[in-house]
Design an enzyme around this catalytic site. Sequence first.
Site, mmCIF file in Angstrom:
data_model
loop_
_atom_site.group_PDB
_atom_site.id
_atom_site.type_symbol
_atom_site.label_atom_id
_atom_site.label_comp_id
_atom_site.label_asym_id
_atom_site.label_seq_id
_atom_site.Cartn_x
_atom_site.Cartn_y
_atom_site.Cartn_z
ATOM 1 N N CYS A 97 -42.153 18.520 -14.855
ATOM 2 C CA CYS A 97 -43.523 19.024 -14.801
ATOM 3 C C CYS A 97 -43.922 19.378 -13.362
ATOM 4 C CB CYS A 97 -44.474 17.969 -15.369
ATOM 5 S SG CYS A 97 -46.184 18.498 -15.416
ATOM 6 N N CYS A 124 -46.590 12.906 -18.901
ATOM 7 C CA CYS A 124 -47.256 13.890 -18.048
ATOM 8 C C CYS A 124 -48.060 14.899 -18.866
ATOM 9 C CB CYS A 124 -46.179 14.609 -17.223
ATOM 10 S SG CYS A 124 -46.814 15.782 -16.034
#
Length: 382
Positions: free
Chosen positions: A101, A202
């Site tokens: 991410c 995330c």
Amino acid sequence: MASKPRVVVGLSGGVDSAVSAWLLKKQGYEVVGIFMKNWEDDDDSEYCSSNEDFVDAASVADVIGIEIEHVNFAAEYKDRVFAEFLREYQAGRTPNPDVLCNAEIKFKAFLDHAMRLGAEKIATGHYARVRERDLGGNRSRFELLKGLDDSKDQSYFLHRLNQEQLAKTLFPVGELRKTTVRQIAEQIGLPNAKKKDSTGICFIGERPFREFLNRYIRQEPGPIKDPRGRVIGQHQGLSFYTLGQRQGLGIGGVKDKGAQRGGGEHAPWFVARKDIAKNTLWVVQGHDHPWLLSSALEADDVSWIAGEPPAPGAYAAKTRYRQSDAPCTFARSEAGFRLDFQETQWAVTPGQSAVLYDGDICLGGGVIAAAVPAPVPAAAAA
């Protein structure tokens, strides 16, 4: 006096990014906040807090006196991060979505958007530092350093960043301890000063992981076996388990009278191996069972912050977040690199990141492809 350059700060709704924005404004930068929305599936559920986080981020921007923009990167996240996340789980590995991410969203999609807004730099609330090193001849190199607060250092998650990304990045709280960040937030009256740190996947949030993964991956139950080959339970699907896992195995009452070193009749069970071909989960009793210990690892899918691998030799590495640095010897391999450790490492997990350090400098790393079992002492093998 002319103002400093424009910096776009990723405001997550948390206290670290909020204090980062305040520090930058205090230093004279023109600060703009951006809230990234990166997940839309079941966005109205109790586990996805993006709406609440945006309210917190907007409140912070109001107190600090900066503009905030709401940007949707959900499509990029699903294509670049979540699809890979699912592929890894389906292959029996345990990926780290925060690493991907950061590389694909926070420091790529977000960075590109910030540049379109006329920013010279971006900033996030990560506990890490960037240092520019003069190489002579009008050349320089950017280094990623650990955050000064050892207990909060996040360089592990940032090890896939490159020179171009680091050259445009600021980590304002990297020089501070978390307790100091909380104190600053309270002193300046930030509404999220006491907000707890997020610990979920995330951008997806904190939720029952097995229930969540079950929506996207078809699972096939199978046997749980002990080292003697006895079936002692049934797993719900190999993707739901990770090496070293102790909770949620459903075999707490089973005893292995033949348990090896570190075991015993009442020692807890741990996931030690996953056989994808036979859909079998292997478990052992005792934290220090030989099956859980590795003397080396092989890694591929490498990424080096300097743009090239370091010289072979002695370094330190982390094979999971919050692990102490483990002294090791680094050597390049055809697929990536090999690390040989001075001391055996526990539950080295394929799919996780092996990150290399030279003191406080994060050099980069790769994805663990295989763990090399530690030699079994003769007494344990008998």
